[in-house]
Design a protein around this motif. Structure first.
Motif, PDB file in Angstrom:
ATOM      1  N   VAL A 190     -10.281  -2.815  34.306  1.00  0.00           N
ATOM      2  CA  VAL A 190     -11.651  -2.685  33.882  1.00  0.00           C
ATOM      3  C   VAL A 190     -11.724  -2.318  32.412  1.00  0.00           C
ATOM      4  CG1 VAL A 190     -13.884  -1.245  34.215  1.00  0.00           C
ATOM      5  CG2 VAL A 190     -12.193  -1.719  36.050  1.00  0.00           C
ATOM      6  N   SER A 191     -10.986  -1.618  31.842  1.00  0.00           N
ATOM      7  CA  SER A 191     -10.982  -1.266  30.310  1.00  0.00           C
ATOM      8  C   SER A 191     -10.745  -2.485  29.427  1.00  0.00           C
ATOM      9  CB  SER A 191     -10.019  -0.206  29.875  1.00  0.00           C
ATOM     10  OG  SER A 191     -10.467   1.199  30.296  1.00  0.00           O
ATOM     11  N   LEU A 192      -9.692  -3.253  30.237  1.00  0.00           N
ATOM     12  CA  LEU A 192      -9.319  -4.553  29.340  1.00  0.00           C
ATOM     13  C   LEU A 192     -10.500  -5.652  29.513  1.00  0.00           C
ATOM     14  CD1 LEU A 192      -7.049  -6.298  28.054  1.00  0.00           C
ATOM     15  CD2 LEU A 192      -6.293  -7.028  30.375  1.00  0.00           C
ATOM     16  N   ALA A 193     -10.912  -5.679  30.749  1.00  0.00           N
ATOM     17  CA  ALA A 193     -12.129  -6.632  30.859  1.00  0.00           C
ATOM     18  C   ALA A 193     -13.246  -6.179  29.623  1.00  0.00           C
ATOM     19  CB  ALA A 193     -12.576  -6.872  32.189  1.00  0.00           C
ATOM     20  N   GLY A 194     -13.642  -4.894  29.719  1.00  0.00           N
ATOM     21  CA  GLY A 194     -14.527  -4.494  28.868  1.00  0.00           C
ATOM     22  C   GLY A 194     -14.274  -4.630  27.480  1.00  0.00           C
ATOM     23  N   PHE A 195     -12.924  -4.682  26.993  1.00  0.00           N
ATOM     24  CA  PHE A 195     -12.533  -4.721  25.490  1.00  0.00           C
ATOM     25  C   PHE A 195     -12.634  -6.333  24.974  1.00  0.00           C
ATOM     26  CE2 PHE A 195      -9.219  -5.502  22.470  1.00  0.00           C
ATOM     27  CZ  PHE A 195      -9.792  -4.712  21.374  1.00  0.00           C
ATOM     28  N   LEU A 196     -12.228  -7.418  26.293  1.00  0.00           N
ATOM     29  CA  LEU A 196     -12.549  -8.426  25.749  1.00  0.00           C
ATOM     30  C   LEU A 196     -14.023  -9.011  25.849  1.00  0.00           C
ATOM     31  CD1 LEU A 196      -9.777  -9.912  28.214  1.00  0.00           C
ATOM     32  CD2 LEU A 196      -9.451  -9.541  25.820  1.00  0.00           C
ATOM     33  N   ILE A 197     -14.588  -8.292  26.408  1.00  0.00           N
ATOM     34  CA  ILE A 197     -16.158  -8.448  26.343  1.00  0.00           C
ATOM     35  C   ILE A 197     -16.773  -8.248  24.885  1.00  0.00           C
ATOM     36  CG2 ILE A 197     -18.320  -8.045  27.236  1.00  0.00           C
ATOM     37  CD1 ILE A 197     -17.208  -7.977  29.920  1.00  0.00           C
ATOM     38  N   TYR A 198     -16.295  -6.957  24.566  1.00  0.00           N
ATOM     39  CA  TYR A 198     -16.550  -6.357  23.346  1.00  0.00           C
ATOM     40  C   TYR A 198     -16.062  -7.268  22.297  1.00  0.00           C
ATOM     41  CZ  TYR A 198     -15.380  -3.484  19.325  1.00  0.00           C
ATOM     42  OH  TYR A 198     -15.188  -3.066  18.009  1.00  0.00           O
ATOM     43  N   ARG A 199     -14.770  -7.600  22.289  1.00  0.00           N
ATOM     44  CA  ARG A 199     -14.450  -8.312  21.237  1.00  0.00           C
ATOM     45  C   ARG A 199     -15.125  -9.982  21.082  1.00  0.00           C
ATOM     46  NH1 ARG A 199     -11.295  -7.063  17.183  1.00  0.00           N
ATOM     47  NH2 ARG A 199     -10.695  -9.315  17.237  1.00  0.00           N
TER      48      ARG A 199
END
Length: 291
Positions: A190-199
């Motif tokens: 979930v954190s990885l998905a959130g980070f990619l969205i943030y980027r």
């Protein structure tokens, strides 16, 4: 050993590992950016914990409600990383850890103002100690940190707010499905998905700088943070939040020790900073003892 005693042991391990996380991140941030250490940390969490899930029997059957809760917790954890690592870069590991450790104060404030819990004298005294410690840590920081801006203090406080909400959410989810290892790994996805969205959507994202001088430190950061996540999840899976939170929030003391040992040439630690950190930790303990 009782469940509370075992939970305290894991909470103490959490504090030590998270302090090591902040110190190693500060070492690497001399050569790179908070976005880079955030990504490395998330990748290390996913690789190590999903490997552990595979070797311990694979994915267990869990509650859908618990999965939904940990989707929220995973996104919050990504925010904690970004706020915490940027705070370490801006104001140093010792100052940032002190301000970030006020997460139990956030929980107590919510309980008093929204849930109507009484404010005991010990809670009031603890609040005064926390506020006083923050003042000591941040007072005239611009003289010691040439690039200091007042809003830099909000970065670790933001991480503290998210952490303060994460603990009770995790504890409730574990009452539905008690699988700390699986959910520790799931939070990584979930954190990885959130980070990619943030980027993708953020106009202020930082460059990813793969400097050799930073990668070893960032890898250690990822290992230490993964351990701290696994330890706090394990302690909350059978321990009470009011028992676990104050011990897990003692990491500023360990971060101060680590900063004195490894960051002598990176950040300046004054007597005022030390007293401020100890005041915050003492205040945090008093708030929870006063519940």
């Amino acid at each position: 050993m009782t469940s509370d005693a075992l939970a305290q042991l894991f909470a103490c391990a959490t504090a030590i590992c998270y302090a090591a996380t902040l110190v190693s991140a500060r070492l690497g941030l001399r050569y790179s950016t908070p976005d880079t250490v955030t990504l490395v940390s998330i990748l290390v969490q996913n690789v190590t914990l999903w490997s552990a899930v595979y070797w311990t029997g694979g994915m267990p059957k869990v509650s859908e409600v618990a999965v939904g809760i940990f989707c929220i917790v995973g996104l919050f954890q990504m925010g904690v990383r970004l706020f915490a690592y940027t705070g370490v870069l801006k104001i140093g590991a010792s100052r940032s850890s002190s301000l970030q450790s006020v997460s139990p104060l956030i929980s107590a404030t919510i309980a008093i103002t929204i849930l109507g819990e009484p404010a005991t004298p010990l809670i009031i005294a603890g609040t005064v100690l926390v506020v006083g410690g923050i003042v000591l840590v941040s007072w005239k920081a611009e003289r010691e940190l040439p690039s200091f801006r007042w809003w830099h203090l909000l970065l670790p406080v933001g991480a503290a707010c998210l952490t303060g909400m994460n603990h009770p959410l995790r504890r409730y989810a574990f009452s539905l499905s008690n699988e700390p290892l699986f959910f520790s790994a799931f939070m990584g996805i979930v954190s990885l998905a959130g980070f990619l969205i943030y980027r993708t959507v953020s106009p202020r994202k930082q460059p990813l700088e793969w400097n050799r001088g930073a990668l070893a430190a960032f890898f250690c950061t990822g290992i230490f943070e993964t351990l701290s996540i696994l330890f706090i999840m394990t302690s909350l899976s059978f321990g009470r939040v009011v028992v676990v939170a104050p011990i897990a929030a003692s990491y500023p003391v360990w971060a101060l020790i680590g900063a004195k040992m490894f960051l002598r040439n990176v950040e300046k630690i004054t007597f005022k900073t030390i007293m401020g950190i100890l005041s915050v930790v003492a205040g945090t303990a008093a708030i929870h003892l006063g519940k």
